[in-house]
Design a protein around this motif. Structure first.
Motif, short mmCIF file in Angstrom:
data_model
loop_
_atom_site.label_atom_id
_atom_site.label_comp_id
_atom_site.label_asym_id
_atom_site.label_seq_id
_atom_site.Cartn_x
_atom_site.Cartn_y
_atom_site.Cartn_z
N LEU A 140 71.79 136.41 -15.48
CA LEU A 140 71.95 135.45 -14.39
C LEU A 140 72.33 134.09 -14.95
CD1 LEU A 140 68.81 136.43 -12.28
CD2 LEU A 140 71.12 137.35 -12.16
N PHE A 141 73.46 133.58 -14.47
CA PHE A 141 73.90 132.27 -14.96
C PHE A 141 74.09 131.26 -13.84
CE2 PHE A 141 77.82 134.27 -13.76
CZ PHE A 141 78.65 133.23 -13.33
N GLU A 142 74.26 131.72 -12.59
CA GLU A 142 74.44 130.77 -11.49
C GLU A 142 73.14 130.02 -11.22
OE1 GLU A 142 76.73 131.31 -8.00
OE2 GLU A 142 77.33 133.32 -8.64
N PRO A 143 73.23 128.70 -10.95
CA PRO A 143 72.01 127.91 -10.72
C PRO A 143 71.11 128.47 -9.63
CG PRO A 143 73.88 126.45 -11.05
CD PRO A 143 74.44 127.86 -10.99
N ARG A 144 71.68 128.98 -8.54
CA ARG A 144 70.82 129.46 -7.46
C ARG A 144 70.01 130.68 -7.86
NH1 ARG A 144 75.38 131.54 -3.08
NH2 ARG A 144 77.01 132.00 -4.60
N TYR A 145 70.56 131.53 -8.72
CA TYR A 145 69.80 132.71 -9.14
C TYR A 145 68.94 132.44 -10.36
CZ TYR A 145 72.03 134.89 -5.31
OH TYR A 145 72.43 135.17 -4.03
N ARG A 146 69.26 131.41 -11.12
CA ARG A 146 68.29 130.91 -12.09
C ARG A 146 67.04 130.44 -11.35
NH1 ARG A 146 71.45 126.81 -16.20
NH2 ARG A 146 73.37 128.01 -16.52
N GLN A 147 67.26 129.72 -10.24
CA GLN A 147 66.13 129.23 -9.46
C GLN A 147 65.33 130.38 -8.87
OE1 GLN A 147 65.12 125.93 -9.11
NE2 GLN A 147 63.31 126.97 -8.29
N LEU A 148 66.02 131.45 -8.47
CA LEU A 148 65.31 132.61 -7.95
C LEU A 148 64.35 133.17 -9.00
CD1 LEU A 148 64.70 134.90 -5.99
CD2 LEU A 148 66.79 136.05 -6.78
N VAL A 149 64.80 133.29 -10.24
CA VAL A 149 63.93 133.81 -11.28
C VAL A 149 62.73 132.88 -11.50
CG1 VAL A 149 63.76 134.50 -13.70
CG2 VAL A 149 65.83 135.01 -12.41
N VAL A 150 62.99 131.58 -11.49
CA VAL A 150 61.88 130.63 -11.63
C VAL A 150 60.88 130.83 -10.50
CG1 VAL A 150 61.26 128.18 -11.56
CG2 VAL A 150 63.24 128.93 -12.91
N ASP A 151 61.37 130.98 -9.28
CA ASP A 151 60.49 131.17 -8.13
C ASP A 151 59.72 132.49 -8.22
OD1 ASP A 151 61.39 128.77 -7.21
OD2 ASP A 151 62.62 129.57 -5.58
N LEU A 152 60.36 133.52 -8.76
CA LEU A 152 59.67 134.80 -8.95
C LEU A 152 58.57 134.67 -10.00
CD1 LEU A 152 62.81 137.11 -8.98
CD2 LEU A 152 61.02 137.19 -7.25
N LEU A 153 58.86 133.96 -11.08
CA LEU A 153 57.91 133.84 -12.17
C LEU A 153 56.73 132.94 -11.81
CD1 LEU A 153 60.38 133.49 -15.18
CD2 LEU A 153 58.93 135.45 -14.66
N THR A 154 56.97 131.92 -10.99
CA THR A 154 55.90 130.98 -10.65
C THR A 154 55.10 131.40 -9.43
OG1 THR A 154 57.42 129.66 -9.28
CG2 THR A 154 57.21 129.05 -11.61
#
Length: 237
Positions: free
Chosen positions: A32-46
């Motif tokens: 994943l390189f797009e900012p919106r899906y980077r944010q998705l991973v952060v939201d999943l992890l947190t």
């Protein structure tokens, strides 16, 4: 259905449209390189997105450059559970997901979060009637034979193994399909089928067809492009 029942029957989850199909029980690595899906991973992890779960849906056609409406994707997708994840120095993520449960996309929202969000309802298999029990053994044997024929034509012997015995028919059909490089349309058809024995019959037919192609061509299949470059613009989102 009244509003209260409808609210109980549906959920809202993040959606990731791709040019591939995730099957229940299958593993899918993503870059994943797009900012919106980077944010998705952060939201999943947190925990901002609960249960480390999001939905993967297949895009209907490569002509769609940006998914905005339900009509842009296939109606049935699969929930993905986030497993291993690695954040790279430039902020990109390499993650491994595992298919969990099917769902039907009811609505797509483009402005509720940085990434797409969908209202979905879960889709389960129809229960097997008691009269179908006698058919299970024959269908299982045929599907396992088709899987063996495909794997012997496609892979080196030490790179695959037959499934463990005792797997129920619905899960077995997905397990056999996930072990092979079937076209997107085949995988989507399997994902949408809710009758376990019919799905087992379908995967048997598909694997025998593909095994026949490989034997005639005397070639092994190349990995599908969506598994090589899932993070490139072809994934669209």
């Amino acid at each position: 259905m009244d509003a209260e029942r409808q609210e109980r029957a549906t959920e809202t989850i993040p959606l990731f449209p791709l040019q591939t199909v995730l099957l229940p029980g299958a593993t899918l690595p993503l870059h994943l390189f797009e900012p919106r899906y980077r944010q998705l991973v952060v939201d999943l992890l947190t925990g901002a997105v609960p249960d480390r779960r999001f939905g993967i849906v297949a895009i209907r056609t490569s002509a769609v450059r940006e998914v905005e409406h339900v009509e842009h994707v296939h109606g049935i997708g699969c929930a993905a559970l986030l497993g291993e994840s690695e954040r790279l120095p430039d902020g990109r993520f390499d993650i491994v997901t595992r298919g969990e449960r099917r769902f039907r996309v009811l609505e797509i929202h483009v402005s509720r979060a940085p990434y797409l969000v969908g209202r979905i309802e879960w889709v389960d298999d129809a229960p097997l009637p008691p009269a179908a029990a006698h058919a299970v053994h024959g269908l299982r044997r045929a599907a396992l034979a088709a899987h063996t024929a495909y794997c012997e034509a496609a892979w080196h012997r030490d790179t695959w193994a037959a499934p463990e015995p005792g797997i129920e028919p619905g899960a077995l059909s997905y397990l056999l399909a996930a072990d092979c490089l079937l076209p997107l349309a085949d995988r989507q058809e399997l994902l949408e089928e809710t009758h376990p024995l019919r799905r087992l019959r379908m995967v048997s037919r598909m694997l025998r067809r593909e095994a026949g192609f490989l034997s005639k061509l005397r070639a092994v299949p190349a990995p599908p492009p969506e598994l090589i470059q899932l993070g490139l613009p072809a994934s669209l989102n």
